[in-house]
Every structure is written in structure tokens, then in C-alpha cells.
Design an enzyme around this catalytic site. Structure first.
Site, short mmCIF file in Angstrom:
data_model
loop_
_atom_site.label_atom_id
_atom_site.label_comp_id
_atom_site.label_asym_id
_atom_site.label_seq_id
_atom_site.Cartn_x
_atom_site.Cartn_y
_atom_site.Cartn_z
N ASP A 184 0.90 -1.15 0.00
CA ASP A 184 0.00 0.00 0.00
C ASP A 184 0.93 1.20 0.00
OD1 ASP A 184 -1.57 2.22 0.69
OD2 ASP A 184 -3.02 0.98 1.73
N HIS A 185 1.04 1.89 -1.14
CA HIS A 185 2.11 2.89 -1.26
C HIS A 185 1.94 4.05 -0.29
CE1 HIS A 185 -0.80 4.85 -4.05
NE2 HIS A 185 -0.23 5.97 -3.62
N HIS A 206 -5.96 2.70 1.51
CA HIS A 206 -5.25 3.91 1.92
C HIS A 206 -5.88 4.60 3.12
CE1 HIS A 206 -3.18 3.19 -1.71
NE2 HIS A 206 -3.93 3.89 -2.53
#
Length: 514
Positions: free
Chosen positions: A186-187, A249
Site C-alpha cells: 500500500d504505497h 489507503h
């Protein structure tokens, strides 16, 4: 990411989807930055895998274009460039064909011999999610996972489209890789200021005693974009903002803000505390969704003087699509620390500002007392800016110069990326994966519990016959999103860039910079 204390391992990275947009915009520039910063072992290799038949020369030309266009570090000298690209090669593979992996195996073995590598292998699947299980099984069947050293699998979101599909996918992957070998990216967890939340909370005695329902009134988390769906309509029509942003996110940021102090700064201890937050997150029954969760879809409008089409007019979008491009919700974490504190989240496309930030609103002072006798004294705010500005912004009340009792809000500000450019999120995450640190990757139980929260919301929306609310491009979502807070006597705080005229005295009038 701590290069001074980590030991680099030599490894081969097999990058599936090497000709795709993610590789060009993020992964190759991230590898280049790590190389330039001496955060990779001198002996490494990257084997790009794609469907297109490309020569090595053509692949390297595209690699150079990618880095010159998107890397944050300027291009090096020709001599240095040649040294860098000596570690790269490419092979075309039909990933669904198990017999096609022989060529890839030979290429990996060739580069392991070339650089005398010990058999550490990292597989990055920058592919459509429906291919994750197929590729992981073919890697095992071909013998590529039978390495002498460690093996790691990196996969992108989305991990399934609901709980059942996520379970099926996890079962497929676990036939070839153990849970500790799977790195779900999950960037947002690679962003500097998201990782900094732990330090802000647990390394400052002024915050930790206040970080609870006795002193915090509410928390607001905003992740907004000015862009529309662009070229992602095919994906977005099946995803929507709920699956694309909230399930991963937004909930990750909620976990980072609300987690308890871990017993030690070790990977599993941190991840255990994050999961506890999700377990305590109040799940809404389908009949409760309409009162607590708002969706919306952007219509035509204007941003910075540019006329923009509505979502239903975008290429590839169904004319009567009910896909949401905006979600706002009121969440509760039902544990001792956070009981009763509303956490408001919102995310959307075609909004006035591109920003990601977290606002902690502390409780207000009693009305009609002391300096608040006119009931116009604002609350203290802690604003954590994550993107594109990075930093922290503490809003206090102080006396205006030259007056006896005129109190005005002032700001103490820390800028994280003003003097030095922060590493990109994928730099941090690729480095962590290479060093075996999975702290900021998503564990399976996080994924499954997040889907348990999201699935009832999705079902409620799929079953409703009501028209999806619309909001003009360039606005902060539909009216229902503002009513969500107004019912509680609250409002969305202006985001960074809009705040000065409404909340903070301008720096020229009352400077207070940390």
C-alpha cells in the site's frame, strides 16, 4: 528506511509488468534512486518480464526514458549509466503459460552466475490482480521459488474485490509463498509523513498524554485529487472510490493515527497494534450505511478556469454509471482510548486541491470564560500534511501584538520536504522489501478485516435504487458530505492552501514558525 543499520543482500528482482505504467513511472525511478544513494547491494539484477517482444536494447532505451522523465535524481554520467544498466535485462513471457517460464528461469540463472548471487529472489507482480494466483503458482511449478536463499513476493493492491475473492486469492498465493514471504504494497505506507506519525505520537511527551477521547474532539482525514478517472475507467468502473481508496489507503491512515504504542519497535508488534484498531472499528449494518457513509460522483465543472466533463462523459464510462468517485464517512474506533471520538474521512476525484492530510482537532475551551467570552476562540489543531506538501502544522491561540485581550490563531510549522526532497514511497518500500522489513506492508489479517468493514457498505449501495448524489468538478463533494458533519455540529476544516484566510493569521501579520 535506515541504510546505516541495515545489511544489504544481493538479489535478483523479477519484475512482471515491466513495460507497464507503474514500472515506468514509479518502480524504475525508485530503483535508480536507491542505486544512486548506495541503498542496493553492488551485486543485484533486475529481469523485466512483459508480453511484448522487446530486444534488450529497446528495453534499456525505454528504461532510460523512464528514469530521465520521472526520477527525482538527475541522470548520471554515461559511465555510471552503463554500470547501472549492466544489471538489467528483459524477457517476454506469457504469464498464463506454465511452459513459458523456462526462458525466465534460464535468464535468472544467467544473472545469478554473472554477479555471483546467492539465490535471493524477489518477484514483483505489477500485474492485474486476477493474475496474482496464476503467476505465483507458475513460479513454484517452474522451480523459480526453489532458490538457495530467500524468496519474496511483492503484490500491488487491490487484493481482491471483496472478502471472498480476497480469501480465494490468498489461498492461491499461499500454495507457493508463506505469509512472511508476501509483501502486499500500500504505497501510502511508504510516504514519509505517514511513517512519521509513529514518531510524532510516541516520541513526544506533549502529544501522547493528549492522544485520547478526553482531549481530542474529532479527527479528519482527507485524500483529494484534482484529476478525474483519466485512462483508468475500465478499472475504476469495477472499483470505485470505496475499493480504490477507502479499503486500503484511508483505513491505513486511520490505523496509524489510532494504534496503541507497540510493545517494541519490531515488525509484528507494530502490525499487531494496527490490526487491533481494525478489530475495534465499528462495522455498519447495511441499514446503517446511509446515515454514516456518503458517496458521490463528479459532474461537469471547472478547476483553475478549465472546463471539465462529468464522470459519465469520460471515455469508457457507462452513460448511467453509478460508480462513486467520492466517499465520506463517519467512523468510530470502539476501544477505551477512542470511544466516542468521530473520525471523519473523505476522498474523491475532481476536487479543488490535491492533498492528503490528517487533522486532529482538540476539544475547545469552555464558552463565556476568560479569553473565550465571545465564543469565537477556535480549537487547537494538529495538521499532519502528507502529500504534496509534507510536514506538521500546530495551530495555537495567542494574544495579538499591541492589544490587551485580542486572541488570534497562530501556526507553528515544520516542513519535511522544504530543504531536501523526500524519497518517493516506492523507494522506501522497495528498500524495505529488499532488506526483509515488512513493517509497512499489509498483513493478510489487515486485508481481511478491512474487507469485512467495506463489504456491507458496497452491498447497501448496490441494492439502493436512489440516484447517486453528484457534485460539480472543483467542489468538495456533494452536500450530503457536509451534512454528515453538520448533524454533529462540526464542519470540514479547510485543507492546506485554503486555510490561511479562514483559520490562520497570515505569516506577515503574526509569524510563528517552528
Amino acid at each position: 528506511m535506515s541504510p546505516e543499520i541495515q545489511q544489504y543482500d544481493p538479489f535478483v528482482l523479477v519484475l512482471f509488468g515491466a513495460t507497464g505504467d507503474l514500472s515506468k513511472r514509479k518502480l524504475f525511478p525508485a530503483l535508480y534512486s536507491l542505486y544512486q544513494n548506495n541503498q542496493l547491494h553492488n551485486d543485484f539484477a533486475v529481469i523485466g518480464v512483459g508480453r511484448s517482444e522487446l530486444s534488450r536494447e529497446k528495453f534499456l532505451a525505454e528504461l532510460k526514458e523512464s528514469i530521465s522523465t520521472y526520477a527525482r535524481i538527475p541522470m548520471c554520467s554515461e559511465e555510471e549509466w552503463q554500470a547501472f544498466i549492466s544489471h538489467f535485462d528483459y524477457t517476454a513471457v506469457n504469464v498464463k503459460d506454465a511452459t513459458a517460464y523456462g526462458t525466465l528461469t534460464s535468464k535468472v540463472q544467467e544473472y545469478e552466475a554473472k554477479f555471483n548471487l546467492p539465490g535471493n529472489r524477489m518477484f514483483y507482480l505489477a500485474l492485474a490482480p486476477e493474475l496474482f494466483g496464476v503467476v505465483s503458482n507458475n513460479l513454484k511449478d517452474s522451480g523459480l521459488t526453489d532458490a538457495k536463499g530467500w524468496k519474496r513476493l511483492i503484490i500491488e493492491k487491490p487484493f481482491g474485490h471483496d472478502l471472498e475473492s480476497a480469501k480465494t486469492l490468498n489461498e492461491e498465493i499461499s500454495r507457493s509463498f508463506n505469509e512472511e514471504e508476501v509483501y502486499r504494497i500500500d504505497h501510502y505506507l511508504g510516504k514519509e509523513m505517514v511513517q512519521n506519525i509513529e514518531v510524532i505520537r510516541f516520541a513526544n511527551s506533549m502529544f501522547e498524554p493528549l492522544w485520547n477521547n478526553r482531549y481530542i474532539d474529532n479527527i479528519q482525514i482527507t485524500a483529494s485529487e484534482t484529476v478525474g478517472v483519466e485512462e483508468r475507467a475500465a478499472y475504476y468502473e469495477h472499483s470505485g472510490a470505496l475499493r480504490d481508496m477507502v479499503q486500503n489507503h484511508m483505513l491505513q491512515m486511520v490505523m496509524m493515527v489510532c494504534m496503541e504504542p507497540p510493545s517494541r519497535l519490531k515488525t509484528e508488534a507494530v502490525r499487531d497494534e494496527k490490526v487491533k484498531v481494525l478489530r475495534a472499528l465499528r462495522r455498519y449494518a447495511e441499514q446503517e450505511v446511509a446515515f454514516n457513509v456518503v458517496r458521490g460522483q463528479y459532474s461537469s465543472g471547472e478547476i483553475n478556469g478549465e472546463e471539465l466533463p462529468g464522470y459519465r462523459s469520460e471515455h469508457g464510462v457507462a452513460p448511467k454509471s453509478s460508480t462513486e468517485t467520492f466517499v465520506a464517512a463517519k467512523l468510530f474506533v470502539d476501544n477505551f482510548r477512542w470511544a466516542g471520538v468521530p473520525i471523519y474521512i473523505r476522498t474523491g476525484k475532481r476536487m479543488p486541491k490535491k492533498t492528503t492530510e490528517i487533522i486532529i482537532q482538540f476539544k475547545e475551551l469552555p464558552k463565556n470564560l476568560y479569553f473565550n467570552k465571545n465564543n469565537d476562540l477556535g480549537p487547537n489543531l494538529l495538521i499532519i500534511r502528507i502529500n504534496p506538501e509534507e510536514g506538521m502544522y500546530l495551530l495555537l491561540n495567542a494574544k495579538r501584538q499591541g492589544t490587551d485581550d485580542k486572541v488570534v490563531p497562530i501556526a507553528m510549522e515544520f516542513c519535511n520536504n522544504c530543504s531536501d526532497q523526500s524519497p518517493e514511497a516506492y523507494e522506501s518500500l522497495l528498500y524495505d522489501a529488499a532488506t526483509g522489513d515488512s513493517t509497512f506492508f499489509t498483513r493478510w489479517d489487515e486485508v481481511s478485516i478491512a474487507w469485512k468493514f467495506v463489504d456491507p457498505i458496497r452491498r447497501a449501495w448496490d441494492q439502493t435504487k436512489e440516484e447517486i448524489p453528484h457534485y460539480p468538478s472543483g467542489t468538495w463533494g456533494p452536500d450530503e458530505a457536509h451534512q454528515l458533519l453538520a448533524r454533529d455540529g462540526k464542519k470540514w476544516w479547510p485543507v492546506f492552501g485554503e486555510r490561511e484566510s479562514e483559520v490562520v493569521v497570515k505569516a506577515k501579520e503574526q509569524p510563528a514558525i517552528l
